[in-house]
Motif scaffolding. Structure first.
Motif, short mmCIF file in Angstrom:
data_model
loop_
_atom_site.label_atom_id
_atom_site.label_comp_id
_atom_site.label_asym_id
_atom_site.label_seq_id
_atom_site.Cartn_x
_atom_site.Cartn_y
_atom_site.Cartn_z
N LYS A 1 1.03 -1.03 -0.02
CA LYS A 1 -0.63 0.22 -0.21
C LYS A 1 1.15 1.48 -0.21
N VAL A 2 0.19 2.10 -0.59
CA VAL A 2 1.79 3.56 -0.66
C VAL A 2 0.18 4.91 -0.50
N TYR A 3 0.87 5.86 -0.38
CA TYR A 3 0.20 7.06 -0.28
C TYR A 3 0.89 8.41 -1.00
N ILE A 4 -0.30 9.33 -1.51
CA ILE A 4 1.07 10.38 -1.56
C ILE A 4 0.23 11.23 -1.27
N GLN A 5 0.64 12.68 -0.77
CA GLN A 5 -0.58 13.69 -0.76
C GLN A 5 0.14 15.07 -1.28
N PHE A 6 -0.98 16.43 -1.68
CA PHE A 6 -0.41 17.11 -2.51
C PHE A 6 -1.29 18.12 -1.76
N PRO A 7 -1.16 19.43 -2.65
CA PRO A 7 -1.85 20.24 -2.13
C PRO A 7 -3.34 20.57 -2.48
N ALA A 8 -4.38 21.13 -2.42
CA ALA A 8 -6.10 20.40 -2.93
C ALA A 8 -5.28 21.96 -3.86
N PRO A 9 -5.71 21.04 -5.62
CA PRO A 9 -6.42 22.99 -6.71
C PRO A 9 -7.82 23.11 -6.43
N PRO A 10 -7.99 24.74 -6.63
CA PRO A 10 -9.33 24.54 -6.90
C PRO A 10 -10.48 24.11 -6.88
N LYS A 11 -12.06 24.68 -5.78
CA LYS A 11 -12.30 23.13 -5.77
C LYS A 11 -12.93 23.37 -7.12
N SER A 12 -12.89 23.99 -7.81
CA SER A 12 -13.99 24.13 -9.98
C SER A 12 -12.52 22.81 -10.56
N THR A 13 -11.83 22.86 -9.68
CA THR A 13 -11.05 21.82 -10.47
C THR A 13 -11.15 20.00 -9.83
N THR A 14 -12.01 19.67 -10.73
CA THR A 14 -11.98 18.04 -10.59
C THR A 14 -11.54 17.15 -11.33
N GLN A 15 -10.55 17.07 -12.78
CA GLN A 15 -10.01 16.68 -13.26
C GLN A 15 -8.12 17.37 -12.76
N VAL A 16 -7.68 15.92 -12.35
CA VAL A 16 -5.93 16.10 -13.04
C VAL A 16 -5.59 14.90 -13.44
N ALA A 17 -3.62 15.49 -13.49
CA ALA A 17 -3.41 13.99 -13.89
C ALA A 17 -2.32 14.27 -13.30
N LEU A 18 -1.88 12.72 -12.81
CA LEU A 18 -0.99 12.34 -12.32
C LEU A 18 0.65 11.76 -12.73
N GLN A 19 1.35 12.32 -12.16
CA GLN A 19 2.77 11.81 -13.01
C GLN A 19 3.60 11.19 -11.87
N ILE A 20 4.02 10.00 -12.28
CA ILE A 20 5.68 10.21 -11.30
C ILE A 20 6.72 9.33 -12.42
N PRO A 21 7.56 10.03 -12.13
CA PRO A 21 9.03 9.59 -13.25
C PRO A 21 8.91 7.64 -13.78
N THR A 22 8.47 7.87 -14.66
CA THR A 22 9.00 6.16 -15.65
C THR A 22 8.25 5.49 -15.55
N PHE A 23 6.16 6.17 -15.30
CA PHE A 23 5.56 5.94 -15.09
C PHE A 23 4.64 6.53 -16.02
N GLN A 24 3.75 6.05 -16.71
CA GLN A 24 2.60 6.72 -17.96
C GLN A 24 2.23 7.88 -17.00
N SER A 25 1.37 8.24 -17.62
CA SER A 25 0.95 9.76 -17.01
C SER A 25 -0.94 8.99 -17.08
N VAL A 26 -2.32 9.16 -15.54
CA VAL A 26 -3.11 9.11 -16.02
C VAL A 26 -4.16 10.55 -15.52
N ALA A 27 -4.63 10.26 -16.07
CA ALA A 27 -5.99 11.29 -16.12
C ALA A 27 -6.87 10.75 -14.45
N LEU A 28 -7.21 11.62 -13.24
CA LEU A 28 -8.26 11.24 -12.43
C LEU A 28 -8.82 11.99 -12.27
#
Length: 182
Positions: free
Chosen positions: A150-177
């Protein structure tokens, strides 16, 4: 020059009756355990995969939740898997290029991850504590063959109006969340 000290208090040690103490231990949530049930209900379901990132050599990250909290941050939870028949050692790059994060994590971590808000054109880096330790899973020098953790990561929250983000981790493909409110 005068120096005055004063203190309030008492040396009397008043103990709670033993019955009260045992009742608190038996029902730590109080009110028939309702708080305990609510806490369990709030935990993310770590069996439901909402997105999968493929990394190098059989490494897979299954995302199980991405939740925006009222405290101003986003918590991502997931399961990091090695589907290969051999150990995976190249985890250091996941910490990202910042030496402070690498030092703070004490080696390999998921501290190099970022959330990208393409609509607002902003990138959100993994949060850190006051000693530059990333608020993410650390201590990942080797991933054993056919293993999962099991893993976790915490980020600052984007504005409430933002509901879609892309997760990027070095050497991994990007994914929309899609962000959910917690």
């Amino acid at each position: 020059m005068a120096l005055t000290l004063s203190a309030c208090g008492s040396d009397d040690k008043e103990e709670k009756p033993k019955a009260d103490q045992s009742a608190q231990r038996a029902d730590p949530g109080g009110q028939d355990g309702r708080a305990k049930q609510e806490t369990q209900a709030e935990r993310p379901d770590d069996t439901k995969v909402i997105a999968t990132l493929k990394g190098p050599k059989g490494i897979v990250l299954d995302i199980t939740s991405v939740t925006r909290s009222s405290g101003g941050f986003v918590t991502l939870n997931g399961n990091l898997k090695n589907t290969a028949d051999e150990k995976f050692y190249d985890t250091q790059v996941w910490s990202g290029p910042e030496l402070n994060v690498i030092r703070g994590a004490g080696g390999s971590s998921l501290g190099g991850a970022t959330l990208v808000d393409e609509k607002e054109k902003k990138r959100y880096y993994t949060l850190r504590d006051t000693e530059d330790r990333p608020l993410a899973t650390t201590g990942i020098p080797v991933i054993e063959e056919k293993s999962e953790q099991k893993v976790y990561i915490q980020f600052p929250a984007p504005p409430k109006s933002t509901t879609q983000v892309a997760l990027q981790i070095p050497t991994f493909q990007s994914v929309a969340l899609t962000l959910t409110d917690g």
